[in-house]
Motif scaffolding. Structure first.
Motif, PDB file in Angstrom:
ATOM      1  N   LYS A   1      33.336  42.472  41.783  1.00 49.41           N
ATOM      2  CA  LYS A   1      34.385  41.466  41.954  1.00 49.41           C
ATOM      3  C   LYS A   1      35.020  41.566  43.346  1.00 49.41           C
ATOM      4  O   LYS A   1      35.338  40.560  43.966  1.00 49.41           O
ATOM      5  N   GLU A   2      35.212  42.802  43.828  1.00 45.87           N
ATOM      6  CA  GLU A   2      35.877  42.950  45.127  1.00 45.87           C
ATOM      7  C   GLU A   2      35.424  44.215  45.841  1.00 45.87           C
ATOM      8  O   GLU A   2      35.296  45.274  45.224  1.00 45.87           O
ATOM      9  N   THR A   3      35.204  44.080  47.139  1.00 47.01           N
ATOM     10  CA  THR A   3      34.945  45.210  48.028  1.00 47.01           C
ATOM     11  C   THR A   3      35.952  45.142  49.168  1.00 47.01           C
ATOM     12  O   THR A   3      36.198  44.068  49.717  1.00 47.01           O
TER      13      THR A   3
ATOM     14  N   VAL B   1      44.774  57.959  45.533  1.00 44.74           N
ATOM     15  CA  VAL B   1      43.585  57.786  44.700  1.00 44.74           C
ATOM     16  C   VAL B   1      43.182  56.312  44.727  1.00 44.74           C
ATOM     17  O   VAL B   1      43.943  55.451  44.288  1.00 44.74           O
ATOM     18  N   ARG B   2      41.987  56.024  45.254  1.00 49.12           N
ATOM     19  CA  ARG B   2      41.529  54.648  45.393  1.00 49.12           C
ATOM     20  C   ARG B   2      40.007  54.575  45.285  1.00 49.12           C
ATOM     21  O   ARG B   2      39.310  55.596  45.300  1.00 49.12           O
ATOM     22  N   THR B   3      39.526  53.335  45.228  1.00 48.48           N
ATOM     23  CA  THR B   3      38.100  53.062  45.307  1.00 48.48           C
ATOM     24  C   THR B   3      37.901  51.951  46.328  1.00 48.48           C
ATOM     25  O   THR B   3      38.846  51.213  46.639  1.00 48.48           O
ATOM     26  N   HIS B   4      36.707  51.838  46.873  1.00 49.63           N
ATOM     27  CA  HIS B   4      36.476  50.782  47.860  1.00 49.63           C
ATOM     28  C   HIS B   4      35.855  49.540  47.224  1.00 49.63           C
ATOM     29  O   HIS B   4      35.699  48.507  47.888  1.00 49.63           O
ATOM     30  N   GLU B   5      35.546  49.628  45.908  1.00 54.19           N
ATOM     31  CA  GLU B   5      34.847  48.515  45.271  1.00 54.19           C
ATOM     32  C   GLU B   5      35.016  48.604  43.763  1.00 54.19           C
ATOM     33  O   GLU B   5      35.058  49.691  43.191  1.00 54.19           O
ATOM     34  N   TRP B   6      35.147  47.472  43.098  1.00 57.47           N
ATOM     35  CA  TRP B   6      35.225  47.464  41.637  1.00 57.47           C
ATOM     36  C   TRP B   6      34.557  46.219  41.082  1.00 57.47           C
ATOM     37  O   TRP B   6      34.378  45.225  41.779  1.00 57.47           O
ATOM     38  N   SER B   7      34.188  46.301  39.812  1.00 61.16           N
ATOM     39  CA  SER B   7      33.416  45.242  39.171  1.00 61.16           C
ATOM     40  C   SER B   7      34.091  44.769  37.884  1.00 61.16           C
ATOM     41  O   SER B   7      34.943  45.450  37.315  1.00 61.16           O
ATOM     42  N   LEU B   8      33.657  43.591  37.452  1.00 67.56           N
ATOM     43  CA  LEU B   8      34.115  43.003  36.197  1.00 67.56           C
ATOM     44  C   LEU B   8      32.928  42.372  35.478  1.00 67.56           C
ATOM     45  O   LEU B   8      31.921  42.016  36.120  1.00 67.56           O
ATOM     46  N   PRO B   9      33.036  42.185  34.170  1.00 66.17           N
ATOM     47  CA  PRO B   9      32.048  41.369  33.486  1.00 66.17           C
ATOM     48  C   PRO B   9      31.981  39.986  34.125  1.00 66.17           C
ATOM     49  O   PRO B   9      33.019  39.419  34.513  1.00 66.17           O
ATOM     50  N   LEU B  10      30.795  39.457  34.238  1.00 64.53           N
ATOM     51  CA  LEU B  10      30.604  38.193  34.943  1.00 64.53           C
ATOM     52  C   LEU B  10      31.499  37.076  34.415  1.00 64.53           C
ATOM     53  O   LEU B  10      32.044  36.292  35.188  1.00 64.53           O
ATOM     54  N   HIS B  11      31.664  37.006  33.102  1.00 60.28           N
ATOM     55  CA  HIS B  11      32.401  35.882  32.534  1.00 60.28           C
ATOM     56  C   HIS B  11      33.904  35.973  32.788  1.00 60.28           C
ATOM     57  O   HIS B  11      34.641  35.022  32.523  1.00 60.28           O
ATOM     58  N   LEU B  12      34.368  37.104  33.364  1.00 59.76           N
ATOM     59  CA  LEU B  12      35.797  37.256  33.650  1.00 59.76           C
ATOM     60  C   LEU B  12      36.152  37.039  35.114  1.00 59.76           C
ATOM     61  O   LEU B  12      37.335  37.020  35.471  1.00 59.76           O
ATOM     62  N   HIS B  13      35.160  36.878  35.960  1.00 60.58           N
ATOM     63  CA  HIS B  13      35.426  36.764  37.390  1.00 60.58           C
ATOM     64  C   HIS B  13      36.395  35.626  37.715  1.00 60.58           C
ATOM     65  O   HIS B  13      37.253  35.753  38.591  1.00 60.58           O
ATOM     66  N   GLU B  14      36.276  34.503  37.028  1.00 61.80           N
ATOM     67  CA  GLU B  14      37.138  33.357  37.318  1.00 61.80           C
ATOM     68  C   GLU B  14      38.483  33.445  36.620  1.00 61.80           C
ATOM     69  O   GLU B  14      39.390  32.657  36.898  1.00 61.80           O
ATOM     70  N   HIS B  15      38.646  34.407  35.739  1.00 62.61           N
ATOM     71  CA  HIS B  15      39.879  34.493  34.943  1.00 62.61           C
ATOM     72  C   HIS B  15      40.802  35.629  35.394  1.00 62.61           C
ATOM     73  O   HIS B  15      41.990  35.599  35.089  1.00 62.61           O
TER      74      HIS B  15
END
Length: 604
Positions: free
Chosen positions: A29-31, A153-167
């Motif tokens: 979802k974001e980098t 404490v951080r990350t440089h990238e995270w993901s979501l289920p595809l169907h939630l990207h727009e929500h």
């Protein structure tokens, strides 16, 4: 009949598993690039607790924004018709589809009773160990260390289920390397440390700038005389209020405020003990003496500057001070979840839930925009828009590092490709707040610069937010004069700041019982807040609404109430930085206010 029933049941069974199966199909979802001043030092402990905030797409933000422009435009028939809390909730409430899908996913990872929802349903908040969050977001957290030694404490990238990207609009803390630096602590001038307060100079007759102002020790009487509020007596204190926001362990010490007011505005001394304090997310309300560690860190200098300046300028207007927790940014303690150094969202979401909010709010904190991921900046900025639509003027200092950004940490380098660039600041880059620059000297005022400590008033152009229509003409006029100077070092089409300026060098304050002097746009900002609080008092006393979001009014009509500052520059990145000039400029905005002119500009 039985066979038909079996087929129907099978279809239901298939549907019931469709979404969980879909929810396992993840995509990034974001980098966000790790800022240059941070380095990875190890994996995050799996049991470290984080307070996660999930932003859900707001249903009608575009409609809310349209309302905001209309009620803030002095030529529109709806000018001043601020929205109610209920009206705003109706506009930002997510659709049922978004809410259902996000809740369903969350319940796969978090017990429903542990999830808090904002009143409008546009944010879900809960606490989980890092290990669980990593599963939930398909990511890996690390411990990063800033060059000053602090850790996060951080990350440089995270993901979501595809169907939630727009929500889902944002998930934090993830990629935001926010440090929220107070814009005065670093710029304390040592020359006055340890002095006893001397009080304002003696004078005869009516106070004038020549009689009561000293560039080496600026007092409330000087500021009130310079900007023309010295004779104004508030008429509706209580119906009109002013607020200030503290973050990351900053303090508003009542004893120091009492000493300050006794010496510099004695009729206001009761204000030191009657201003209201509210803790958000375990923010400190400490009134005991500073510890040795706090003294070494200068804790409370910013808080002292803010509360003493506002009371000194706008008393008896009631003051409300919030303290939002989140300091230290990282401690290896699984039993101590924190907001983890991302206070803006925590603060604004709390304030948005309140039935009454002060009509002007002073914020003396900034971050380098590139340390803030776009999703986070956009979400926080949209929350500021809600607050503005309720009739609140949100002020932020424009920064103390010229075009370099927040110091320490302004590298004049892009996180993405390492190229040289000027560093804009957030939240000043948000188009729904008013950014305050700083000046020095009296006849005339010039853009603030202090060679003793490197303080230079900040200004620039956002890389995230486009230039809003209300400032297009003013900014284009400046860019035409600037030509191709600094080409490639800034975004010519970005939201430009600051919007105005106020004196910001050698303020006298009391810290730890002694007189010190400080510089900063964080000195200018509470002064501006006090001035606009008095202007709101005059409006409300005449049965008119508060000013609310200042910028459309400022760029269209209010600008005539300001004295243009045409000398000085936002020094930084081994350049002169942007130079002040005739009309609006990205150093001092439209210049500094004069109260009589302000009254005239609002029709009083």
């Amino acid at each position: 009949m039985m066979r038909g029933a079996f087929i129907f049941s099978a279809a239901l069974l298939s549907l019931s598993y469709a979404k969980p199966l879909l929810s396992r199909r993840y995509a990034v979802k974001e980098t966000h690039a790790v800022p240059l001043e941070f380095s990875r030092v190890g994996e995050a402990p799996a049991n470290h607790l984080l307070r996660l905030q999930i932003g859900v797409k707001q249903g009608q933000f575009d409609v809310l924004e349209k309302h905001l422009w209309e009620i803030s435009d002095p030529d529109h028939s709806r000018y001043g018709q601020h929205l109610s809390l209920a009206e705003i909730h109706d506009l930002v409430k997510p659709t049922d589809e978004s809410t259902d899908l996000v809740r369903e996913w969350l319940h796969e990872h978090v017990s429903p009773e542990h999830i808090e929802s904002s009143p409008a349903g546009d944010f879900f908040t809960f606490t989980l160990p890092v290990g669980k969050i990593e599963e939930m977001l398909q990511t890996n957290y690390s411990v990063y260390q800033h060059e000053d030694g602090s850790k996060i404490v951080r990350t440089h990238e995270w993901s979501l289920p595809l169907h939630l990207h727009e929500h889902i609009t944002a998930v934090q803390p993830t990629t935001a390397f926010i440090r929220t630096v107070p814009q005065a602590k670093t710029y304390m001038t040592a020359s006055g440390k340890g002095e006893h307060p001397r009080g304002p100079p003696s004078y005869e007759g009516k106070p004038t700038v020549d009689k009561v102002c000293d560039t080496g020790a600026v007092t409330p009487l000087c500021l009130r005389t310079l900007y023309g509020t010295v004779d104004y007596k508030p008429k509706v204190p209580g119906r009109n209020q002013v607020g200030l926001a503290n973050y990351l362990g900053e303090l508003n010490n009542r004893s120091d405020a009492s000493i300050y007011l006794k010496n510099y505005r004695p009729e206001a001394i009761s204000g030191a003990y009657t201003f209201k304090q509210i803790s958000i997310a375990n923010g400190t309300l400490q009134q005991t003496p500073d510890t040795p560690a706090q003294l070494r860190a200068g804790t409370g200098i910013e808080g002292a500057l803010d509360v003493q300046t506002i009371l000194g300028v706008s008393w008896p207007t009631p003051l409300l001070a919030w303290s939002t927790g989140g300091d230290p940014p990282f401690t290896p303690d699984a039993d101590n979840p924190t907001v983890d150094n991302e206070p803006y969202l925590t603060w604004v979401n709390y304030v948005l839930q309140q039935d009454f909010v002060p009509q002007v709010i002073s914020n003396s904190y900034e971050d380098n925009e590139q340390t803030v991921p776009y999703s986070y900046a956009k979400v926080v900025c949209s929350q500021f828009a809600q607050l503005s639509a309720r009739g609140v003027s949100i002020l932020f200092g424009s920064g103390d590092g010229g075009v370099e950004g927040v110091q320490p940490g302004g590298s004049c380098k892009s996180n993405v490709d390492g190229r040289t660039q000027f560093t804009p600041l957030f939240p000043s880059s948000c188009p729904y707040v008013t950014s305050i620059g700083a000046t020095v000297n009296f006849k005339p005022e010039v853009a603030a610069y202090d060679p003793r400590n490197g303080f230079s008033t900040g200004g620039g152009f956002s890389n995230y937010f486009p230039r809003p229509a209300w400032q297009a003409s003013a900014v284009e006029g400046y860019l035409h004069t600037l030509g191709d100077e600094f080409e490639g070092l800034y975004n010519r089409s970005g939201r430009a700041y600051p919007d105005l300026a106020v004196y910001g060098v050698n303020y006298t304050i009391i810290w730890n019982g002694s007189l010190i002097r400080v510089d900063g746009t964080s000195a200018a900002t509470p002064t501006a807040a006090g001035i606009f609080a008095l202007l709101n008092d005059a409006l409300i006393a005449r049965g008119k609404p508060s000013l609310g979001f200042l910028n459309p009014w400022l760029y269209k009509k209010g600008k005539k109430a300001f004295v243009d500052v045409t000398s000085g520059s936002a020094i930084g990145c081994n350049t002169t930085g942007f130079v002040a000039g005739k009309g609006w400029d990205p150093v001092t905005g439209f210049g500094t206010p004069r109260f009589e002119r302000l009254l005239e500009a609002v029709g009083l």
